[in-house]
Design an enzyme around this catalytic site. Structure first.
Site, PDB file in Angstrom:
ATOM      1  N   ARG A  15       0.887  -1.224  -0.073  1.00 40.98           N
ATOM      2  CA  ARG A  15       0.020   0.030  -0.041  1.00 40.98           C
ATOM      3  C   ARG A  15       0.873   1.299  -0.093  1.00 40.98           C
ATOM      4  NH1 ARG A  15      -3.563  -1.573   5.144  1.00 40.98           N
ATOM      5  NH2 ARG A  15      -1.455  -2.262   5.674  1.00 40.98           N
ATOM      6  N   LYS A  73       1.367   2.149   7.550  1.00 44.05           N
ATOM      7  CA  LYS A  73       1.849   1.517   8.768  1.00 44.05           C
ATOM      8  C   LYS A  73       2.575   2.350   9.693  1.00 44.05           C
ATOM      9  CE  LYS A  73       0.764  -1.923   9.753  1.00 44.05           C
ATOM     10  NZ  LYS A  73      -0.357  -2.118  10.543  1.00 44.05           N
ATOM     11  N   HIS A  93      -1.473   2.054  16.154  1.00 46.58           N
ATOM     12  CA  HIS A  93      -1.508   1.041  17.251  1.00 46.58           C
ATOM     13  C   HIS A  93      -0.692   1.040  18.527  1.00 46.58           C
ATOM     14  CE1 HIS A  93      -4.024  -0.847  14.206  1.00 46.58           C
ATOM     15  NE2 HIS A  93      -3.142  -0.890  13.306  1.00 46.58           N
ATOM     16  N   ILE A 264      -6.910 -11.350  13.364  1.00 43.27           N
ATOM     17  CA  ILE A 264      -6.752 -10.128  12.711  1.00 43.27           C
ATOM     18  C   ILE A 264      -6.355  -8.973  13.668  1.00 43.27           C
ATOM     19  CG2 ILE A 264      -8.272  -8.424  11.509  1.00 43.27           C
ATOM     20  CD1 ILE A 264     -10.042 -10.886  10.802  1.00 43.27           C
ATOM     21  N   ILE A 266      -3.941  -8.686  15.710  1.00 42.46           N
ATOM     22  CA  ILE A 266      -2.346  -8.776  15.960  1.00 42.46           C
ATOM     23  C   ILE A 266      -1.756  -7.419  15.790  1.00 42.46           C
ATOM     24  CG2 ILE A 266      -1.607  -9.287  13.500  1.00 42.46           C
ATOM     25  CD1 ILE A 266      -0.237 -10.833  16.836  1.00 42.46           C
ATOM     26  N   ASP A 267      -2.241  -6.445  15.157  1.00 40.08           N
ATOM     27  CA  ASP A 267      -1.829  -4.878  15.378  1.00 40.08           C
ATOM     28  C   ASP A 267      -1.915  -4.406  16.689  1.00 40.08           C
ATOM     29  OD1 ASP A 267      -0.726  -4.501  12.719  1.00 40.08           O
ATOM     30  OD2 ASP A 267      -2.513  -3.744  11.758  1.00 40.08           O
ATOM     31  N   VAL A 295      -0.257 -12.185  10.506  1.00 41.63           N
ATOM     32  CA  VAL A 295       0.314 -11.337   9.648  1.00 41.63           C
ATOM     33  C   VAL A 295      -0.315  -9.797   9.996  1.00 41.63           C
ATOM     34  CG1 VAL A 295       0.521 -10.345   7.128  1.00 41.63           C
ATOM     35  CG2 VAL A 295       0.704 -12.593   7.642  1.00 41.63           C
TER      36      VAL A 295
END
Length: 371
Positions: A15, A73, A93, A264, A266-267, A295
């Site tokens: 991205r 990110k 996060h 999902i 995990i962030d 991931v």
């Protein structure tokens, strides 16, 4: 204002924070848009399209030295030296990332996080499109890992004539979870959704009827459903906070051989006790006989789609910040809730709570209503 778009550095992150069309809108508004060379290449957005839109192609250092830096990110450790007392707008996060929180405080960065911009109704307008993408991918990736060739149970999510589809259990019925559920139902799974909110479960039951079994979340219910599952998708979110751990290691060790977990959350630290971040290059690890997929940038697998969706959501907020972030915060409580650090202090309450040793001055923005 000078707006910088660096190239993403996280593993297989395809991205980019702004499409050429987004760059055009900002350039036409009088801003100097500086895109790092090659930043959009992995999303099939070449430098020439940004130049045609009125942006300048610049070096890494120039992109980071802008008044406002846009990313997808969170900065990784090798980028900490590039942080400075400008404005950063990205996914952070922070409640699950103490080193980054400390680095932002030390650099005196004014950092807004996409995932904590929150409307009065409690919704998360910048996280929502990426959560939707991640939810759909979770079912696809989980189904792939169930194949015998991938070490899975050899179960097809869709089943076959006379054979039931895979048992897919989704923990969390929010945006990511409901999108994972929709994908599972569409593929013909034997689908279960678990959530604390009975109104949410009632809504999902009305949508899917007999195609989905709804379960009120308790530790006992989660354990029972996980032990009978082929695929468990964790989609538990507490906005701005570290994700709660809802599935124990002991339960994972007792699951069916060849079963798959996809986290999902995990962030935000992960919602399974066994979870730890993985990458697109090395996406799974095993715990006992179970594969675990964690991931941390799942939408990076579909960079073209995800970049367009993210820009559509973020551009109004970028435009507001580019007009002066202090005024934008005063005018928009949702954006004010997105402020995580500023002037050497933590401004987001949950991050201050997570890391009490860091200097903090939580912003007294109005809280979300109806929560």
């Amino acid at each position: 204002m000078r707006i910088g778009i660096p190239q993403e550095t996280k593993n297989r992150e395809t991205r980019v924070a702004l499409t050429p069309e987004g760059a055009r809108q900002l350039a036409e508004a009088g801003h100097d848009v500086c895109v790092e060379q090659g930043a959009g290449t992995a999303a099939f957005l070449p430098d020439r399209e940004y130049e045609a839109a009125g942006a300048r192609i610049v070096s890494t250092a120039e992109a980071w030295d802008a008044d406002l830096v846009l990313k997808v990110k969170e900065p990784v450790e090798r980028e900490y030296d590039l942080l400075r007392d400008n404005v950063l707008f990205t996914f952070l996060h922070l409640a699950a990332n103490e080193p980054l929180a400390a680095a932002l405080v030390a650099a005196r960065t004014t950092a807004f996080s996409y995932d904590t911009v929150q409307l009065d109704d409690g919704s998360l307008p910048l996280l929502t499109p990426m959560s939707a993408v991640a939810g759909r991918l979770a079912t696809l990736e989980g189904g792939h890992r169930l194949l015998s060739s991938q070490g899975g149970r050899g179960v097809l999510i869709a089943g076959a004539p006379g054979v039931a589809g895979a048992r897919v259990v989704v923990i969390g019925g929010g945006v990511a979870g409901s999108n994972a559920l929709a994908q599972a139902v569409g593929m013909g799974a034997d689908a279960v959704v678990i959530d604390l909110d009975e109104d949410r479960l009632e809504s999902l039951a009305a949508t899917y009827g007999d195609a989905v079994r709804t379960v009120v979340s308790t530790p006992e219910a989660i354990e029972r459903e996980a032990l009978a599952a082929d695929l468990v998708i964790g989609a538990v979110l507490v906005p701005g906070h570290r994700a709660p751990r809802v599935l124990s290691r002991d339960t994972v060790l007792a699951m069916r051989p060849g079963a798959v977990l996809v986290d999902i959350a995990i962030d935000q630290g992960g919602c399974f006790e066994v979870s730890r971040p993985t990458t697109h290059d090395d996406p799974v690890f095993t715990v006992g006989d179970v594969q675990v997929y964690c991931v941390a940038n799942m939408p990076g697998a579909v960079g073209a789609t995800a970049t367009a969706a993210l820009t559509h959501a973020t551009l109004p907020y970028v435009t507001a910040i580019a007009g002066g972030w202090q005024g934008a915060v005063e005018a928009d409580p949702a954006l004010a809730r997105g402020l995580n650090t500023d002037a050497g202090t933590v401004r987001y309450p949950a991050v201050a709570q997570a890391f009490p040793h860091l200097p903090a001055d939580p912003l007294a923005a109005p809280g979300p209503a109806d929560r």
